[in-house]
Design a protein around this motif. Structure first.
Motif, PDB file in Angstrom:
ATOM      1  N   ASP A  93       0.816  -1.213   0.000  1.00 55.87           N
ATOM      2  CA  ASP A  93       0.000   0.000   0.000  1.00 55.87           C
ATOM      3  C   ASP A  93       0.845   1.256   0.000  1.00 55.87           C
ATOM      4  N   ASP A  97      -0.865   3.579  -4.808  1.00 55.86           N
ATOM      5  CA  ASP A  97      -2.236   3.693  -4.312  1.00 55.86           C
ATOM      6  C   ASP A  97      -3.284   3.359  -5.384  1.00 55.86           C
ATOM      7  N   SER A  99      -6.016   0.938  -7.368  1.00 55.47           N
ATOM      8  CA  SER A  99      -7.016   0.041  -6.789  1.00 55.47           C
ATOM      9  C   SER A  99      -6.474  -1.385  -6.808  1.00 55.47           C
ATOM     10  N   PRO A 100      -6.989  -2.260  -5.899  1.00 57.06           N
ATOM     11  CA  PRO A 100      -6.518  -3.648  -5.888  1.00 57.06           C
ATOM     12  C   PRO A 100      -6.641  -4.317  -7.265  1.00 57.06           C
ATOM     13  N   SER A 101      -7.731  -4.067  -7.985  1.00 59.73           N
ATOM     14  CA  SER A 101      -7.865  -4.753  -9.277  1.00 59.73           C
ATOM     15  C   SER A 101      -6.864  -4.214 -10.305  1.00 59.73           C
ATOM     16  N   GLN A 102      -6.525  -2.920 -10.216  1.00 62.25           N
ATOM     17  CA  GLN A 102      -5.481  -2.379 -11.095  1.00 62.25           C
ATOM     18  C   GLN A 102      -4.119  -2.986 -10.756  1.00 62.25           C
ATOM     19  N   LYS A 103      -3.843  -3.099  -9.436  1.00 62.01           N
ATOM     20  CA  LYS A 103      -2.561  -3.681  -9.020  1.00 62.01           C
ATOM     21  C   LYS A 103      -2.422  -5.115  -9.517  1.00 62.01           C
TER      22      LYS A 103
ATOM     23  N   SER B 101      -8.565  -7.557  -3.801  1.00 62.85           N
ATOM     24  CA  SER B 101      -7.857  -7.109  -2.592  1.00 62.85           C
ATOM     25  C   SER B 101      -7.308  -8.300  -1.803  1.00 62.85           C
TER      26      SER B 101
END
Lengths: 265, 265
Positions: A93, A97, A99-103, B101
């Motif tokens: 994190d 920053d 979003s989880p789906s982008q990461k 996530s």
């Protein structure tokens, strides 16, 4: 790890990620996080490539390679830990920053570009194609595939990873950006091969002429120096044409292409 | 990669992930995805550990090690690509249907457990502590830290990764599971050290007595065989006690502990 990461590299990959991000208005913070992760993968690949069992190089960027400075065991571990660090950076994190789906998309792209279907796969073909008793036919098709994987996959990730963070770039535009990435990925490698023949060791920071000595499968070996230079200019124009078709300010990316094909190290 | 992954390993790590998942009612599918990724990391670490520059082992699970079967360059690349594959598996949709996530947490845990603050860090301490001219003091504290990182971090990930997919396990219970993981992580290594002294090469599938030959920092070297066995039983009881405090059916995990300390290879 610090020695391998901070030894005066040109940072071409993070620069490319930043210029793409700038063009499509993705934040610099995101581009830097992507660039940092990619540079960890790039640095690890250089450390492992230089090992005695691989290219057996003593010099990198004018300095002793990692296994010469420390030892082989340390160099293996340094590479291994740098790869883990790339995925740690993209998943923590504090660093990014998005979003989880982008990461997840970023991580998946980098994992594929790094592994057997990308960089490492290209390395394996390169090994198989090197040496006087190479079992791989030295054709232009093999050479293209080799470089598409070995250097092209990570350079393409520098383009596609920032794209994954934009929601305004259309599918057609993404395809255009990918054409650009393919052209400069290959151009980069053609220039690398040319420099190995025409550059000198001091300028390159690594031994010149080592490709030829090791009977590597390269563009100049296949097409001659002049043929390779012509190939480079065709790819340069392909890259510029791909950029010209995009509705973004791509001036800095055009300058990047020029830098790439005119570099002397 | 196939040779390194499918060579008759005991699959203790995926088994542990499955037993934890079963206890807290996380799906088998999730546990298997986690187990597959962890096994890729484990297999890569064995391939790199066995290299001439590291432990220089010719046998693994009774078969020629990867660099003996192929060559050193291939073994380096196999390890590198297996690490990428672990992160590819955890980030692709086909493999695991957890939320983005949740996947990010899994990836972050595995990256940390694998890299400089986990497994590779432990390997580096192990290297520094090995040999007659070792620069590291052979104390119980160094030995504990070495193993906590080298084998403990990945074994702990087998416990904490399934936990990350549950929303009903409380913070206190998670801490209890982590106590269990720490105890069996260390117990596993103590048993490994004991087996290297007392086992035979055929049973182990790798050369017995190599720790002593290489002046490795081990539990039997520090505490004697009897002292090491006592340590093993203390850790075994710690692990069982941690399980007993949990409001889940942990029978299978208790059996796993017994399997771990009674194994002969």
């Amino acid at each position: 790890m610090q020695y391998a990461l901070f030894n005066g590299g040109k940072r071409l990959r993070p620069l490319l990620a930043i210029l793409i991000a700038d063009a499509i208005e993705v934040s610099r913070e995101h581009a830097l996080s992507i660039g940092a992760a990619i540079e960890c993968i790039h640095a690890y690949s250089l450390v492992h490539d230089d090992l005695p069992a691989m290219d057996d190089d003593d010099l990198r960027r004018g300095q002793p390679t990692c296994h010469v400075k420390y030892d082989e065991a340390i160099a293996i571990l340094v590479g291994d830990a740098l790869q883990s660090l790339a995925f740690e950076l993209l998943s923590c994190d504090e660093q990014i920053d998005a979003s989880p789906s982008q990461k997840i998309v970023l991580i998946n792209q980098l994992a594929k570009a790094s592994g057997f279907s990308g960089m490492v796969g290209g390395q394996a073909i390169d090994l198989a194609a090197t040496g006087e008793d190479s079992k791989v036919a030295h054709t232009i098709e093999t050479l293209m595939l080799l470089h598409k994987l070995k250097t092209g996959a990570i350079l393409k990730a520098c383009v596609t990873m920032p794209l994954a963070l934009s929601d305004k770039v259309t599918t057609t535009e993404k395809a255009q950006f990918e054409c650009f990435a393919d052209a400069i990925g290959l151009a980069f490698q053609v220039q690398d091969d040319i420099l190995d023949c025409t550059g000198d060791t001091a300028q390159l920071g690594k031994p010149a002429g080592s490709d030829d000595e090791q009977h590597k499968h390269t563009f100049p070996a296949l097409l001659g120096i002049e043929g390779a230079k012509q190939q480079l200019h065709t790819l340069y124009h392909d890259a510029l044409q791909a950029l010209a078709a995009l509705p973004y300010n791509t001036e800095a990316l055009e300058a990047f292409c020029e830098l790439l094909i005119n570099r002397d190290h």
